[in-house]
Every structure is written in structure tokens, then in C-alpha cells.
Design a protein around this motif. Structure first.
Motif, PDB file in Angstrom:
ATOM      1  N   GLY A 187     -70.698  23.060  28.599  1.00  0.00           N
ATOM      2  CA  GLY A 187     -69.851  21.899  28.829  1.00  0.00           C
ATOM      3  C   GLY A 187     -70.230  21.165  30.091  1.00  0.00           C
ATOM      4  N   VAL A 188     -69.689  19.986  30.228  1.00  0.00           N
ATOM      5  CA  VAL A 188     -69.891  19.159  31.414  1.00  0.00           C
ATOM      6  C   VAL A 188     -68.825  19.563  32.424  1.00  0.00           C
ATOM      7  CG1 VAL A 188     -69.978  16.798  32.273  1.00  0.00           C
ATOM      8  CG2 VAL A 188     -70.770  17.301  29.955  1.00  0.00           C
ATOM      9  N   CYS A 189     -69.231  19.805  33.669  1.00  0.00           N
ATOM     10  CA  CYS A 189     -68.314  20.295  34.695  1.00  0.00           C
ATOM     11  C   CYS A 189     -68.045  19.223  35.743  1.00  0.00           C
ATOM     12  CB  CYS A 189     -68.889  21.526  35.389  1.00  0.00           C
ATOM     13  SG  CYS A 189     -69.181  22.902  34.277  1.00  0.00           S
ATOM     14  N   LEU A 190     -66.797  19.111  36.134  1.00  0.00           N
ATOM     15  CA  LEU A 190     -66.373  18.213  37.203  1.00  0.00           C
ATOM     16  C   LEU A 190     -65.995  19.072  38.402  1.00  0.00           C
ATOM     17  CD1 LEU A 190     -65.574  15.315  38.105  1.00  0.00           C
ATOM     18  CD2 LEU A 190     -63.286  15.828  37.247  1.00  0.00           C
ATOM     19  N   HIS A 191     -66.605  18.790  39.551  1.00  0.00           N
ATOM     20  CA  HIS A 191     -66.416  19.591  40.752  1.00  0.00           C
ATOM     21  C   HIS A 191     -65.711  18.791  41.854  1.00  0.00           C
ATOM     22  CE1 HIS A 191     -69.565  22.519  39.407  1.00  0.00           C
ATOM     23  NE2 HIS A 191     -70.017  21.439  38.794  1.00  0.00           N
ATOM     24  N   VAL A 192     -64.875  19.469  42.629  1.00  0.00           N
ATOM     25  CA  VAL A 192     -64.225  18.887  43.813  1.00  0.00           C
ATOM     26  C   VAL A 192     -64.195  19.941  44.920  1.00  0.00           C
ATOM     27  CG1 VAL A 192     -62.743  17.315  42.495  1.00  0.00           C
ATOM     28  CG2 VAL A 192     -61.887  19.558  43.137  1.00  0.00           C
ATOM     29  N   HIS A 193     -63.900  19.499  46.121  1.00  0.00           N
ATOM     30  CA  HIS A 193     -63.663  20.443  47.215  1.00  0.00           C
ATOM     31  C   HIS A 193     -62.308  21.114  46.984  1.00  0.00           C
ATOM     32  CE1 HIS A 193     -66.667  17.872  49.263  1.00  0.00           C
ATOM     33  NE2 HIS A 193     -67.065  19.049  49.694  1.00  0.00           N
ATOM     34  N   GLU A 194     -62.247  22.375  47.315  1.00  0.00           N
ATOM     35  CA  GLU A 194     -61.036  23.152  47.059  1.00  0.00           C
ATOM     36  C   GLU A 194     -59.793  22.555  47.710  1.00  0.00           C
ATOM     37  OE1 GLU A 194     -60.053  27.806  46.468  1.00  0.00           O
ATOM     38  OE2 GLU A 194     -61.363  27.286  48.131  1.00  0.00           O
ATOM     39  N   VAL A 195     -59.957  21.922  48.878  1.00  0.00           N
ATOM     40  CA  VAL A 195     -58.796  21.329  49.557  1.00  0.00           C
ATOM     41  C   VAL A 195     -58.181  20.185  48.748  1.00  0.00           C
ATOM     42  CG1 VAL A 195     -59.569  21.988  51.869  1.00  0.00           C
ATOM     43  CG2 VAL A 195     -60.186  19.753  50.966  1.00  0.00           C
ATOM     44  N   ASN A 196     -58.950  19.593  47.857  1.00  0.00           N
ATOM     45  CA  ASN A 196     -58.463  18.484  47.027  1.00  0.00           C
ATOM     46  C   ASN A 196     -58.040  18.921  45.631  1.00  0.00           C
ATOM     47  OD1 ASN A 196     -59.015  16.526  49.025  1.00  0.00           O
ATOM     48  ND2 ASN A 196     -61.156  16.466  48.413  1.00  0.00           N
ATOM     49  N   LYS A 197     -58.123  20.201  45.347  1.00  0.00           N
ATOM     50  CA  LYS A 197     -57.927  20.703  43.989  1.00  0.00           C
ATOM     51  C   LYS A 197     -56.560  20.347  43.409  1.00  0.00           C
ATOM     52  CE  LYS A 197     -58.102  24.882  41.209  1.00  0.00           C
ATOM     53  NZ  LYS A 197     -58.342  26.322  41.203  1.00  0.00           N
ATOM     54  N   GLU A 198     -55.489  20.610  44.121  1.00  0.00           N
ATOM     55  CA  GLU A 198     -54.146  20.379  43.576  1.00  0.00           C
ATOM     56  C   GLU A 198     -53.904  18.903  43.282  1.00  0.00           C
ATOM     57  OE1 GLU A 198     -52.171  22.772  42.467  1.00  0.00           O
ATOM     58  OE2 GLU A 198     -53.789  24.107  43.089  1.00  0.00           O
ATOM     59  N   LYS A 199     -54.260  18.040  44.208  1.00  0.00           N
ATOM     60  CA  LYS A 199     -54.088  16.599  43.998  1.00  0.00           C
ATOM     61  C   LYS A 199     -54.956  16.120  42.836  1.00  0.00           C
ATOM     62  CE  LYS A 199     -54.237  12.175  46.395  1.00  0.00           C
ATOM     63  NZ  LYS A 199     -54.573  11.460  47.624  1.00  0.00           N
ATOM     64  N   ALA A 200     -56.172  16.642  42.755  1.00  0.00           N
ATOM     65  CA  ALA A 200     -57.083  16.260  41.677  1.00  0.00           C
ATOM     66  C   ALA A 200     -56.563  16.734  40.318  1.00  0.00           C
ATOM     67  CB  ALA A 200     -58.472  16.825  41.945  1.00  0.00           C
ATOM     68  N   LEU A 201     -56.010  17.933  40.259  1.00  0.00           N
ATOM     69  CA  LEU A 201     -55.448  18.438  39.004  1.00  0.00           C
ATOM     70  C   LEU A 201     -54.293  17.566  38.521  1.00  0.00           C
ATOM     71  CD1 LEU A 201     -55.541  22.301  39.555  1.00  0.00           C
ATOM     72  CD2 LEU A 201     -56.823  20.989  37.834  1.00  0.00           C
ATOM     73  N   ALA A 202     -53.500  17.075  39.447  1.00  0.00           N
ATOM     74  CA  ALA A 202     -52.394  16.186  39.081  1.00  0.00           C
ATOM     75  C   ALA A 202     -52.923  14.883  38.482  1.00  0.00           C
ATOM     76  CB  ALA A 202     -51.520  15.903  40.298  1.00  0.00           C
ATOM     77  N   ILE A 203     -53.988  14.363  39.043  1.00  0.00           N
ATOM     78  CA  ILE A 203     -54.588  13.126  38.523  1.00  0.00           C
ATOM     79  C   ILE A 203     -55.186  13.367  37.143  1.00  0.00           C
ATOM     80  CG2 ILE A 203     -56.484  11.488  38.877  1.00  0.00           C
ATOM     81  CD1 ILE A 203     -55.848  11.793  41.937  1.00  0.00           C
ATOM     82  N   ILE A 204     -55.863  14.498  36.962  1.00  0.00           N
ATOM     83  CA  ILE A 204     -56.435  14.844  35.659  1.00  0.00           C
ATOM     84  C   ILE A 204     -55.321  14.963  34.614  1.00  0.00           C
ATOM     85  CG2 ILE A 204     -57.671  16.654  34.382  1.00  0.00           C
ATOM     86  CD1 ILE A 204     -59.424  14.945  36.320  1.00  0.00           C
ATOM     87  N   ALA A 205     -54.214  15.573  34.988  1.00  0.00           N
ATOM     88  CA  ALA A 205     -53.074  15.707  34.066  1.00  0.00           C
ATOM     89  C   ALA A 205     -52.547  14.332  33.665  1.00  0.00           C
ATOM     90  CB  ALA A 205     -51.980  16.547  34.701  1.00  0.00           C
ATOM     91  N   GLU A 206     -52.485  13.397  34.607  1.00  0.00           N
ATOM     92  CA  GLU A 206     -52.039  12.041  34.297  1.00  0.00           C
ATOM     93  C   GLU A 206     -52.969  11.377  33.288  1.00  0.00           C
ATOM     94  OE1 GLU A 206     -51.673   9.648  37.803  1.00  0.00           O
ATOM     95  OE2 GLU A 206     -50.251  11.022  38.736  1.00  0.00           O
ATOM     96  N   VAL A 207     -54.274  11.535  33.507  1.00  0.00           N
ATOM     97  CA  VAL A 207     -55.258  10.955  32.587  1.00  0.00           C
ATOM     98  C   VAL A 207     -55.088  11.552  31.190  1.00  0.00           C
ATOM     99  CG1 VAL A 207     -57.734  10.759  32.078  1.00  0.00           C
ATOM    100  CG2 VAL A 207     -56.919  10.442  34.424  1.00  0.00           C
ATOM    101  N   ASP A 208     -54.953  12.870  31.127  1.00  0.00           N
ATOM    102  CA  ASP A 208     -54.783  13.536  29.837  1.00  0.00           C
ATOM    103  C   ASP A 208     -53.498  13.098  29.139  1.00  0.00           C
ATOM    104  OD1 ASP A 208     -57.186  14.853  30.153  1.00  0.00           O
ATOM    105  OD2 ASP A 208     -56.272  16.742  30.825  1.00  0.00           O
ATOM    106  N   ASN A 209     -52.420  12.928  29.893  1.00  0.00           N
ATOM    107  CA  ASN A 209     -51.150  12.478  29.305  1.00  0.00           C
ATOM    108  C   ASN A 209     -51.260  11.069  28.755  1.00  0.00           C
ATOM    109  OD1 ASN A 209     -49.779  14.859  29.748  1.00  0.00           O
ATOM    110  ND2 ASN A 209     -48.978  14.225  31.725  1.00  0.00           N
ATOM    111  N   MET A 210     -51.949  10.197  29.484  1.00  0.00           N
ATOM    112  CA  MET A 210     -52.142   8.822  29.015  1.00  0.00           C
ATOM    113  C   MET A 210     -52.966   8.794  27.733  1.00  0.00           C
ATOM    114  SD  MET A 210     -52.511   6.584  32.574  1.00  0.00           S
ATOM    115  CE  MET A 210     -54.121   6.159  32.152  1.00  0.00           C
ATOM    116  N   ALA A 211     -53.937   9.695  27.621  1.00  0.00           N
ATOM    117  CA  ALA A 211     -54.784   9.737  26.440  1.00  0.00           C
ATOM    118  C   ALA A 211     -54.013  10.190  25.203  1.00  0.00           C
ATOM    119  CB  ALA A 211     -55.970  10.663  26.677  1.00  0.00           C
ATOM    120  N   GLN A 212     -52.986  11.004  25.413  1.00  0.00           N
ATOM    121  CA  GLN A 212     -52.185  11.498  24.288  1.00  0.00           C
ATOM    122  C   GLN A 212     -51.180  10.487  23.781  1.00  0.00           C
ATOM    123  OE1 GLN A 212     -50.482  15.187  25.549  1.00  0.00           O
ATOM    124  NE2 GLN A 212     -52.430  16.274  25.494  1.00  0.00           N
ATOM    125  N   GLU A 213     -50.836   9.524  24.603  1.00  0.00           N
ATOM    126  CA  GLU A 213     -49.821   8.529  24.204  1.00  0.00           C
ATOM    127  C   GLU A 213     -50.366   7.479  23.289  1.00  0.00           C
ATOM    128  OE1 GLU A 213     -48.103   7.019  27.805  1.00  0.00           O
ATOM    129  OE2 GLU A 213     -47.170   8.910  28.254  1.00  0.00           O
TER     130      GLU A 213
END
Length: 76
Positions: A50-76
Motif C-alpha cells: 500500500g501507499v503510506c502517508l508519514h508524519v512526525h509523531e508530535v503531529n499524529k493526533e491532529k493529523a488523525l483528526a484531519i484524516i477522519a474528517e476527510v474520510d467522513n466527507m467521502a462517505q457523505e
């Protein structure tokens, strides 16, 4: 340069275009990221993990929230 710590895989996807959408949304939020395995996935899709998306660990929680928003928008 500020040490941002360890780099972690934030998300794995089979879709290169989806990974670039995630990366663009993270860039809008000033979260640096990079994509790996996109060439291997294109050339040898049967053998790619698979294709992997990487971030610095300090940004992980904020980045996961943004990814969740993108995924939610895609489902609507």
C-alpha cells in the motif's frame, strides 16, 4: 532546526490519489508529511503493501483528526 521527533506511518491506503488528498489536507493545516511506496504500488500492485502517508509523531493526533474528517466527507 526544531527536532520534531520520530516519523510514523499515519495511514496506509491502496489508492495513491487518496494518499495525495490526505497529504494536501495536512499541508493546509501546516502539518508536514510525505508519501512512500507510491511508485512500487504503481509498478507492482500485487506485491505492494500500500501507499503510506508519514508524519512526525508530535503531529499524529491532529493529523488523525484531519484524516477522519476527510474520510467522513467521502462517505457523505
Amino acid at each position: 532546526m526544531k527536532d520534531l521527533g520520530t516519523i510514523v506511518i499515519l495511514k496506509k491506503t491502496q489508492s495513491e490519489s487518496q494518499a495525495f488528498i490526505y497529504k494536501a489536507r495536512l499541508a493546509e493545516a501546516d502539518i508536514p508529511s510525505f508519501i512512500s511506496n507510491n511508485n512500487a504500488h504503481t509498478v507492482l500492485p500485487m506485491f505492494s503493501s500500500g501507499v503510506c502517508l508519514h508524519v512526525h509523531e508530535v503531529n499524529k493526533e491532529k493529523a488523525l483528526a484531519i484524516i477522519a474528517e476527510v474520510d467522513n466527507m467521502a462517505q457523505e
